[in-house]
Design a protein around this motif. Structure first.
Motif, mmCIF file in Angstrom:
data_model
loop_
_atom_site.group_PDB
_atom_site.id
_atom_site.type_symbol
_atom_site.label_atom_id
_atom_site.label_comp_id
_atom_site.label_asym_id
_atom_site.label_seq_id
_atom_site.Cartn_x
_atom_site.Cartn_y
_atom_site.Cartn_z
ATOM 1 N N ALA A 382 -10.636 -3.431 3.918
ATOM 2 C CA ALA A 382 -9.680 -2.469 4.453
ATOM 3 C C ALA A 382 -10.109 -1.039 4.131
ATOM 4 O O ALA A 382 -10.688 -0.754 3.075
ATOM 5 C CB ALA A 382 -8.292 -2.735 3.875
ATOM 6 N N THR A 383 -9.853 -0.138 5.080
ATOM 7 C CA THR A 383 -10.073 1.280 4.831
ATOM 8 C C THR A 383 -9.162 1.732 3.697
ATOM 9 O O THR A 383 -8.064 1.198 3.513
ATOM 10 C CB THR A 383 -9.786 2.086 6.103
ATOM 11 O OG1 THR A 383 -10.583 1.561 7.173
ATOM 12 C CG2 THR A 383 -10.127 3.551 5.919
ATOM 13 N N TYR A 384 -9.637 2.717 2.948
ATOM 14 C CA TYR A 384 -8.914 3.160 1.760
ATOM 15 C C TYR A 384 -7.471 3.520 2.101
ATOM 16 O O TYR A 384 -7.204 4.352 2.967
ATOM 17 C CB TYR A 384 -9.625 4.365 1.155
ATOM 18 C CG TYR A 384 -8.968 4.925 -0.088
ATOM 19 C CD1 TYR A 384 -8.867 4.176 -1.244
ATOM 20 C CD2 TYR A 384 -8.437 6.215 -0.083
ATOM 21 C CE1 TYR A 384 -8.268 4.685 -2.380
ATOM 22 C CE2 TYR A 384 -7.842 6.740 -1.215
ATOM 23 C CZ TYR A 384 -7.758 5.961 -2.357
ATOM 24 O OH TYR A 384 -7.161 6.481 -3.477
ATOM 25 N N ARG A 385 -6.524 2.843 1.456
ATOM 26 C CA ARG A 385 -5.081 3.066 1.503
ATOM 27 C C ARG A 385 -4.437 2.663 2.829
ATOM 28 O O ARG A 385 -3.284 3.027 3.092
ATOM 29 C CB ARG A 385 -4.732 4.530 1.185
ATOM 30 C CG ARG A 385 -5.275 5.004 -0.148
ATOM 31 C CD ARG A 385 -4.583 6.242 -0.648
ATOM 32 N NE ARG A 385 -3.249 5.913 -1.163
ATOM 33 C CZ ARG A 385 -2.462 6.792 -1.798
ATOM 34 N NH1 ARG A 385 -2.893 8.015 -2.001
ATOM 35 N NH2 ARG A 385 -1.285 6.433 -2.238
ATOM 36 N N GLU A 386 -5.140 1.913 3.685
ATOM 37 C CA GLU A 386 -4.458 1.348 4.845
ATOM 38 C C GLU A 386 -3.761 0.060 4.442
ATOM 39 O O GLU A 386 -3.994 -0.478 3.354
ATOM 40 C CB GLU A 386 -5.428 1.109 6.000
ATOM 41 C CG GLU A 386 -6.287 -0.120 5.878
ATOM 42 C CD GLU A 386 -6.955 -0.485 7.193
ATOM 43 O OE1 GLU A 386 -6.305 -0.374 8.233
ATOM 44 O OE2 GLU A 386 -8.138 -0.888 7.167
ATOM 45 N N VAL A 387 -2.927 -0.477 5.317
ATOM 46 C CA VAL A 387 -2.153 -1.679 5.010
ATOM 47 C C VAL A 387 -3.105 -2.837 4.718
ATOM 48 O O VAL A 387 -4.057 -3.082 5.448
ATOM 49 C CB VAL A 387 -1.223 -2.033 6.184
ATOM 50 C CG1 VAL A 387 -0.571 -3.386 5.959
ATOM 51 C CG2 VAL A 387 -0.156 -0.966 6.342
ATOM 52 N N ASN A 388 -2.821 -3.528 3.625
ATOM 53 C CA ASN A 388 -3.648 -4.668 3.231
ATOM 54 C C ASN A 388 -3.155 -5.927 3.945
ATOM 55 O O ASN A 388 -2.043 -6.391 3.696
ATOM 56 C CB ASN A 388 -3.579 -4.861 1.718
ATOM 57 C CG ASN A 388 -4.436 -6.020 1.246
ATOM 58 O OD1 ASN A 388 -5.336 -6.464 1.953
ATOM 59 N ND2 ASN A 388 -4.151 -6.509 0.049
ATOM 60 N N PRO A 389 -3.964 -6.520 4.830
ATOM 61 C CA PRO A 389 -3.495 -7.696 5.587
ATOM 62 C C PRO A 389 -3.303 -8.934 4.726
ATOM 63 O O PRO A 389 -2.694 -9.905 5.185
ATOM 64 C CB PRO A 389 -4.617 -7.926 6.617
ATOM 65 C CG PRO A 389 -5.434 -6.682 6.617
ATOM 66 C CD PRO A 389 -5.304 -6.087 5.253
ATOM 67 N N ALA A 390 -3.823 -8.941 3.500
ATOM 68 C CA ALA A 390 -3.730 -10.146 2.674
ATOM 69 C C ALA A 390 -2.283 -10.465 2.310
ATOM 70 O O ALA A 390 -1.946 -11.643 2.114
ATOM 71 C CB ALA A 390 -4.564 -9.977 1.405
ATOM 72 N N LEU A 391 -1.437 -9.444 2.198
ATOM 73 C CA LEU A 391 -0.048 -9.678 1.793
ATOM 74 C C LEU A 391 0.716 -10.498 2.833
ATOM 75 O O LEU A 391 1.281 -11.544 2.504
ATOM 76 C CB LEU A 391 0.646 -8.352 1.503
ATOM 77 C CG LEU A 391 2.073 -8.442 0.969
ATOM 78 C CD1 LEU A 391 2.091 -9.201 -0.344
ATOM 79 C CD2 LEU A 391 2.676 -7.063 0.791
ATOM 80 N N PRO A 392 0.763 -10.083 4.119
ATOM 81 C CA PRO A 392 1.441 -10.945 5.100
ATOM 82 C C PRO A 392 0.690 -12.247 5.364
ATOM 83 O O PRO A 392 1.310 -13.255 5.713
ATOM 84 C CB PRO A 392 1.506 -10.068 6.359
ATOM 85 C CG PRO A 392 0.395 -9.093 6.207
ATOM 86 C CD PRO A 392 0.302 -8.817 4.735
ATOM 87 N N THR A 393 -0.633 -12.240 5.196
ATOM 88 C CA THR A 393 -1.414 -13.453 5.446
ATOM 89 C C THR A 393 -1.018 -14.577 4.501
ATOM 90 O O THR A 393 -1.091 -15.753 4.857
ATOM 91 C CB THR A 393 -2.919 -13.146 5.286
ATOM 92 O OG1 THR A 393 -3.297 -12.161 6.256
ATOM 93 C CG2 THR A 393 -3.763 -14.386 5.500
ATOM 94 N N ALA A 394 -0.596 -14.226 3.284
ATOM 95 C CA ALA A 394 -0.193 -15.249 2.312
ATOM 96 C C ALA A 394 0.961 -16.099 2.830
ATOM 97 O O ALA A 394 1.123 -17.250 2.402
ATOM 98 C CB ALA A 394 0.202 -14.583 0.992
ATOM 99 N N ALA A 395 1.765 -15.561 3.766
ATOM 100 C CA ALA A 395 2.877 -16.335 4.326
ATOM 101 C C ALA A 395 2.553 -16.857 5.719
ATOM 102 O O ALA A 395 2.840 -18.011 6.048
ATOM 103 C CB ALA A 395 4.140 -15.472 4.371
ATOM 104 N N THR A 396 1.933 -16.025 6.560
ATOM 105 C CA THR A 396 1.728 -16.418 7.954
ATOM 106 C C THR A 396 0.575 -17.408 8.123
ATOM 107 O O THR A 396 0.622 -18.256 9.017
ATOM 108 C CB THR A 396 1.456 -15.174 8.811
ATOM 109 O OG1 THR A 396 0.323 -14.463 8.287
ATOM 110 C CG2 THR A 396 2.663 -14.248 8.807
ATOM 111 N N PHE A 397 -0.460 -17.311 7.292
ATOM 112 C CA PHE A 397 -1.602 -18.211 7.456
ATOM 113 C C PHE A 397 -1.211 -19.678 7.249
ATOM 114 O O PHE A 397 -1.491 -20.520 8.108
ATOM 115 C CB PHE A 397 -2.732 -17.816 6.505
ATOM 116 C CG PHE A 397 -3.905 -18.755 6.538
ATOM 117 C CD1 PHE A 397 -4.853 -18.673 7.546
ATOM 118 C CD2 PHE A 397 -4.055 -19.737 5.567
ATOM 119 C CE1 PHE A 397 -5.930 -19.547 7.589
ATOM 120 C CE2 PHE A 397 -5.130 -20.611 5.596
ATOM 121 C CZ PHE A 397 -6.060 -20.511 6.616
#
Length: 803
Positions: A382-397
């Motif tokens: 991720a680009t510095y300080r953009e939204v981290n996709p890992a957080l929603p991925t922990a539920a949606t994946f």
């Protein structure tokens, strides 16, 4: 993240870097990019330590050859996290050289003695075979047959005047030797061979080989020399044996004495070698870790600028802002502990720099979130300080996976395996794991969630190994009486509380119903997932205070997507709420409705709701207006404002980096970071590509979520076929045969279920879920142009060395 500069005096530079490595918070920048790696200040120390590692690898190889395991200590159990002085390293280097010479000498002596022992053993077997042969020929000389020229041979003096050659050859090559000699000498020879009972060690192949002794009689020295060359070409070992019996007895006695002496010396040498290696194995791991850490310290110091005039080491690196006090506190302790005689501490200067450089991306993780973060980082950091996709991925994946893998039984098996790995994660973590098992262990929490979510969706689908369960009272009632061959229709008497009614199981239209249900549900889930992900682009724009991205990208993109595909999802839900049988109207086709919405605006053949044509025309006009907005708003804004903004930005950047640039110039350190300047053409081309991709992806990505329906249907059907083809067929057999059939079919069904449905189908569903997140979801907001935060830490150095 903060960029800091360190000014460390030369006398404590190594100790300071060592302390920072133990702390593990600084990602050092290379201030010597234009200096060749072989011309840097501390390259001689690194080469010296490389040689020590080579010597340790030699010792480890010798231990492996003797099946001696090296005692490995975890980081923190030894003194590896403490500073190692120069004298201690010098002592390790000297000891490594002494040990290498000692082990090499013992190894060489052992190999030499082993060759002598093998040679003497082979000679012993040759003498035994020769004694047996000559004792037989003395009794019956007619046993010697030299072929067609036997009469001429006997005229020249007979057998007693003939020459012979003896030796040892691998048994598998005896027949080859006989054929070659027979053809070369045209049968004018006599050869006999005898296999040796026990295999002998072959130093050439380093293994035990079955060998045979041989004796070859021929005429003349020229022919015998040719025979010897042929034997040697077939890896035969030749030995001299006297034809006189008394001389052979004397030779045999001397050989036995030498063999006993060599064997005794060899045993002593090997015992000494193994004793030395066992003593080394206890401490080699600790020594090796110390050398690895020492080498990493010099490697980091080579990234820094060594100022000969000021006699200090100048370092620069990125540190998490909340970890900056720890860095300062650690360096202050180093400074005070190395105080001068007047009790004044040696100063270490730490400066925090305001810079325009892009910092590395750092996400704090734990053992639960680390696997999800690694999954996202595999696609892009991720680009510095953009939204981290890992957080929603922990539920949606795991939930997207569970939609495709919905079965209560299969999910339970997967969750049970993952739960065992979680329960015994410490013990398994200390084990040596192969690549596949290590992947499963690393993602054990992902597997656990995947199994639990699959149990939930399997409960909704009412699938337990393809068998439905009556959890609640059915909402359908079948007629009490019917005749065979009649078409039976159920009567709805209620609503099933949750999930799929078990009454659908086994009906003729069950597949048609679940097919339509899951297909529309996959469209709904895809739209919700994409819309949810698209909102993160708004979060990024708000965080970076990019108003033009909100106006020129987010708002028209949202209207375009909601006006077409959001409208489709609303129509799907609305269609479900209407009882088309009660109002006696055919249910309209939503696919035809969406096609005619673009091809024939304002025309509705099958009306879904009142004023449908007007609503569709308005939505179509809004979607068409959004396309030029996506295409032109941001480039035109850049066209009219970029000159003024760029001049202000340049001045601001120059003010922020003035101290840093002056310092770099003063120290003759060149800054190689390039700042890219965008033009109107660049922005226009980028926006054209973005607009085309966004509009086309709205269509393709929505259709891509149909894989949720396809894989769910395939999994259910494959599970049903496997059940009916194995264990279900055994239930019709009774008696002892039925018991045996049920037992065998259950084993077959369980093995195939685990191997095919859980492992293979689970892997397929996981990959499809991963694609939905990488492509369909993350493309809506994720830039992924950052680079990872990789601080210098001893734990990572040792972990990388073990891999």
């Amino acid at each position: 993240m903060s960029l800091i500069q360190l000014y460390i005096p030369t006398e404590i530079s190594k100790e300071s870097v060592y302390a920072l490595g133990t702390l593990g918070l600084i990602q050092f920048r290379d201030l010597n990019k234009k200096i060749n790696a072989f011309q840097r200040t501390f390259i001689s120390e690194i080469r010296r330590l490389d040689n020590v590692e080579r010597q340790y690898r030699f010792l480890k190889g010798e231990m492996d050859s003797k099946n001696i395991e090296m005692v490995e200590l975890a980081f923190g159990q030894s003194s590896n996290n403490k500073f190692t002085s120069r004298n201690e390293i010098d002592e390790l280097v000297e000891d490594a050289q002494i040990l290498e010479d000692r082990i090499a000498q013992l190894k060489e002596s052992s190999e030499s003695l082993l060759k002598k022992q093998v040679d003497l053993l082979q000679l012993q077997q040759v003498l035994i075979a020769s004694d047996g042969f000559f004792s037989q020929t003395d009794i019956n000389p007619d046993l010697i047959d030299l072929g067609e020229d036997a009469a001429a041979i006997l005229e020249n003096g007979g057998f007693r005047d003939q020459s012979f050659t003896t030796g040892v050859i691998p048994t598998e090559k005896v027949e080859t030797l006989e054929r070659i000699l027979w053809r070369v000498l045209r049968g004018n020879l006599y050869m006999t061979s005898k296999p040796i009972e026990k295999p002998l060690f072959d130093p050439k192949s380093n293994k035990f080989v079955q060998k045979s002794t041989f004796i070859i009689f021929a005429h003349g020295e020229l022919i015998l020399s040719r025979v010897r060359k042929i034997c040697e070409s077939l890896d035969a070992d030749l030995y001299f044996v006297d034809s006189d019996a008394k001389q052979r007895v004397k030779q045999s006695k001397e050989q036995n004495d030498r063999l006993a002496d060599v064997t005794a010396v060899l045993d002593t040498t090997q015992i000494t070698l193994e004793t030395e290696l066992k003593a080394i194995s206890v401490e080699l791991s600790q020594w090796w870790d110390l050398i690895k850490l020492e080498k990493s310290v010099y490697t980091v110091m080579n990234l820094c600028h060594y100022d000969l005039v000021r006699k200090c080491l100048i370092a620069e690196g990125w540190v998490p802002t909340d970890g900056l006090p720890k860095v300062k506190q650690t360096l202050e302790k180093i400074s005070k502990s190395n105080s001068n005689n007047d009790n004044s501490s040696i100063p270490i200067v730490i400066n925090t720099i305001d810079t325009s450089r892009t910092p590395p991306t750092y996400h704090k993780t734990n053992k639960f979130t680390a696997a999800f973060q690694a999954m996202v980082d595999a696609y892009g950091v991720a680009t510095y300080r953009e939204v981290n996709p890992a957080l929603p991925t922990a539920a949606t994946f795991p939930f997207m996976f569970a939609i495709m893998f919905g079965d209560l039984g299969h999910g339970f098996i997967m969750a049970l395996v993952a739960f065992v790995m979680v329960l015994y994660e410490r013990k398994i973590g200390l084990m040596k794991r192969d690549e596949i098992f290590d992947m499963a262990y690393t993602g054990r929490y992902i597997l656990l969630l995947m199994g639990v979510f699959s149990m939930y969706t399997g409960f909704l689908y009412n699938d337990l190994f393809s068998i439905s369960m009556t959890w609640f009272k059915s909402g359908w009632k079948w007629p009490d009486h019917w005749e065979e061959g009649d078409s039976i229709e159920g009567t709805q008497v209620g609503v099933y509380p949750i999930g799929l009614d078990p009454a659908w199981h086994g009906t003729e239209n069950a597949l048609l119903f679940s097919n339509s249900y899951k297909m529309k549900l996959s469209i709904l889930m895809g739209f919700i997932h994409m819309t949810y992900s698209y909102m993160f682009s708004l979060v990024n724009a708000v965080h970076f205070k990019s108003t033009i991205d909100i106006i020129g990208n987010f708002i028209p993109g949202l209207l375009f997507m909601q006006g077409i595909f959001g409208y489709l999802t609303v129509c799907i839900v609305y269609k479900w709420t209407v009882d088309w049988v009660a109002i006696e109207k055919p249910a309209p086709s939503l696919l035809n409705m969406l096609i005619s919405m673009f091809l024939s605006p304002g025309t509705v053949t099958e009306q879904l709701y009142p004023h449908q044509a007007t609503v569709q025309v308005i939505l179509l006009v809004v979607a068409l207006i959004c396309v030029p907005c996506l295409l032109l708003v941001k480039p035109l804004h850049f066209k009219f404002t970029h000159n003024h903004e760029y001049s202000e930005l340049s001045a601001h950047s120059n003010d922020e980096a003035s101290d840093e640039n002056n310092l770099l110039t003063d120290l003759n350190i060149e800054d190689d970071d390039e700042h890219e300047e965008h033009t109107f053409g660049d922005v226009m081309i980028h926006q054209v590509i973005h607009t085309i991709e966004f509009c086309l992806n709205c269509v393709s990505h929505t259709a891509s979520y149909l894989r949720l329906w396809a894989l769910s249907l395939a999994h259910a059907q494959l599970s049903s076929v496997l059940w009916s083809m194995t264990i279900a067929g055994s239930f019709g057999t009774t008696g002892l045969l039925g018991v045996i059939m049920t037992f065998l079919m259950f084993g077959m069904w369980f093995v195939l279920t685990v191997c095919i449905l859980v492992v293979m189908e689970g892997t397929s569903a996981m990959l499809h879920s991963l694609r939905l997140h990488w492509v369909e979801s993350m493309s809506k907001f994720f830039e992924g142009e950052g680079y990872p935060y990789e601080p210098y830490a001893f734990s990572k150095v040792l972990a990388a060395a073990e891999e």
